[in-house]
Design an enzyme around this catalytic site. Structure first.
Site, PDB file in Angstrom:
ATOM      1  N   ASP A  13      38.385   9.944  64.959  1.00 44.83           N
ATOM      2  CA  ASP A  13      39.146   8.966  65.719  1.00 44.83           C
ATOM      3  C   ASP A  13      38.553   8.947  67.125  1.00 44.83           C
ATOM      4  O   ASP A  13      37.781   9.833  67.497  1.00 44.83           O
ATOM      5  CB  ASP A  13      40.615   9.393  65.743  1.00 44.83           C
ATOM      6  CG  ASP A  13      41.461   8.522  66.639  1.00 44.83           C
ATOM      7  OD1 ASP A  13      41.437   7.288  66.462  1.00 44.83           O
ATOM      8  OD2 ASP A  13      42.134   9.072  67.528  1.00 44.83           O
ATOM      9  N   ASP A  15      40.354   7.295  70.565  1.00 41.78           N
ATOM     10  CA  ASP A  15      41.338   7.492  71.629  1.00 41.78           C
ATOM     11  C   ASP A  15      42.234   8.692  71.337  1.00 41.78           C
ATOM     12  O   ASP A  15      42.880   8.753  70.294  1.00 41.78           O
ATOM     13  CB  ASP A  15      42.212   6.245  71.777  1.00 41.78           C
ATOM     14  CG  ASP A  15      41.399   5.008  72.099  1.00 41.78           C
ATOM     15  OD1 ASP A  15      41.210   4.728  73.284  1.00 41.78           O
ATOM     16  OD2 ASP A  15      40.934   4.337  71.159  1.00 41.78           O
ATOM     17  N   ASP A 176      44.005  12.790  66.239  1.00 46.24           N
ATOM     18  CA  ASP A 176      45.071  13.340  67.076  1.00 46.24           C
ATOM     19  C   ASP A 176      46.457  12.870  66.666  1.00 46.24           C
ATOM     20  O   ASP A 176      47.450  13.289  67.280  1.00 46.24           O
ATOM     21  CB  ASP A 176      44.848  12.951  68.540  1.00 46.24           C
ATOM     22  CG  ASP A 176      45.010  11.443  68.748  1.00 46.24           C
ATOM     23  OD1 ASP A 176      44.291  10.676  68.083  1.00 46.24           O
ATOM     24  OD2 ASP A 176      45.866  11.043  69.570  1.00 46.24           O
TER      25      ASP A 176
END
Length: 220
Positions: A13, A15, A176
């Site tokens: 991922d 961001d 995240d």
């Protein structure tokens, strides 16, 4: 590292995993809101809205400001203004998390296929990666609008695995948020989470990732 045993492809991922982009996202969201005579939201609120792509981000921002869901026309217009503001400086305040460069370089040295799967619009990916000296690490990048479906749908992950001819059981999704972990599990990938990103105010551990690391430097 045991996290990489049998892994031939890693999908990251962006961001909240590789970069802290919240300051630039919040600036663009607030500029859009102020233009529409609505109160600025600030980083804390915007951080809770990130993760499902820019369209959902602006829907949440308008919902918060208006106290109700915006109609399609209002949402479309606000989203376009957000994109305009964000495009002006998508990485002026964005920073790479510690350990990221080292981890990506180590994976490349090991011959692991390194990919990026983000819900951020594709148009922003290359400029941001270039400005942060991350562009050279990835064999393939996918944005939230690259395919008909995005995370938490497993389609982007399965697309990457098929593109490189790697079975899902030899792939790892690193993220995240619950959207990353859910997508990874549904695709049959191994999953690895970092605790420092954006997950709607919830610990990512509640999504039961296969493993967690405090820093991506632990992949080195």
């Amino acid at each position: 590292m045991p996290h990489l045993a049998g892994i031939r492809l890693v999908a990251f991922d962006l961001d909240g995993t590789l970069i802290d982009s919240l300051p630039d996202l919040a600036v663009a969201v607030d500029a859009m809101l102020l233009e529409l005579d609505m109160p600025a939201a600030g980083e804390a609120k915007v951080g809770g809205w990130v993760g499902n792509g820019s369209h959902k981000l602006i829907e949440r921002a308008l919902h918060d400001a208006l106290g109700e869901m915006p109609d399609d026309a209002r949402l479309t217009a606000a989203h376009e203004r957000f994109l305009d503001y964000y495009a002006e400086a998508p990485s002026a305040r964005t920073r790479v998390y510690p350990g990221v460069h080292e981890a990506l370089a180590a994976l490349r040295e090991r011959g692991v296929i390194v990919t990026l799967i983000t819900n951020k619009p594709q148009a922003f990916i290359a400029p941001i990666l270039e400005s942060l000296a991350l562009a050279g690490y990835f064999d393939l990048t996918l944005g939230g609008d690259s395919l008909p479906r995005k995370k938490p749908d497993p389609a982007p992950l399965l697309h990457v695995a098929e593109h490189f001819g790697v079975a899902p059981q030899h792939c790892l999704m690193v993220g995240d948020s619950r959207h990353d972990i859910d997508a990874g599990k549904r695709a049959g990938f191994h999953t690895l989470a970092v605790p420092y990103g954006y997950n709607h105010g919830e610990p990512v551990s509640t999504s039961r990732p296969g493993a967690m690391v405090e820093s991506l430097a632990q992949l080195v």
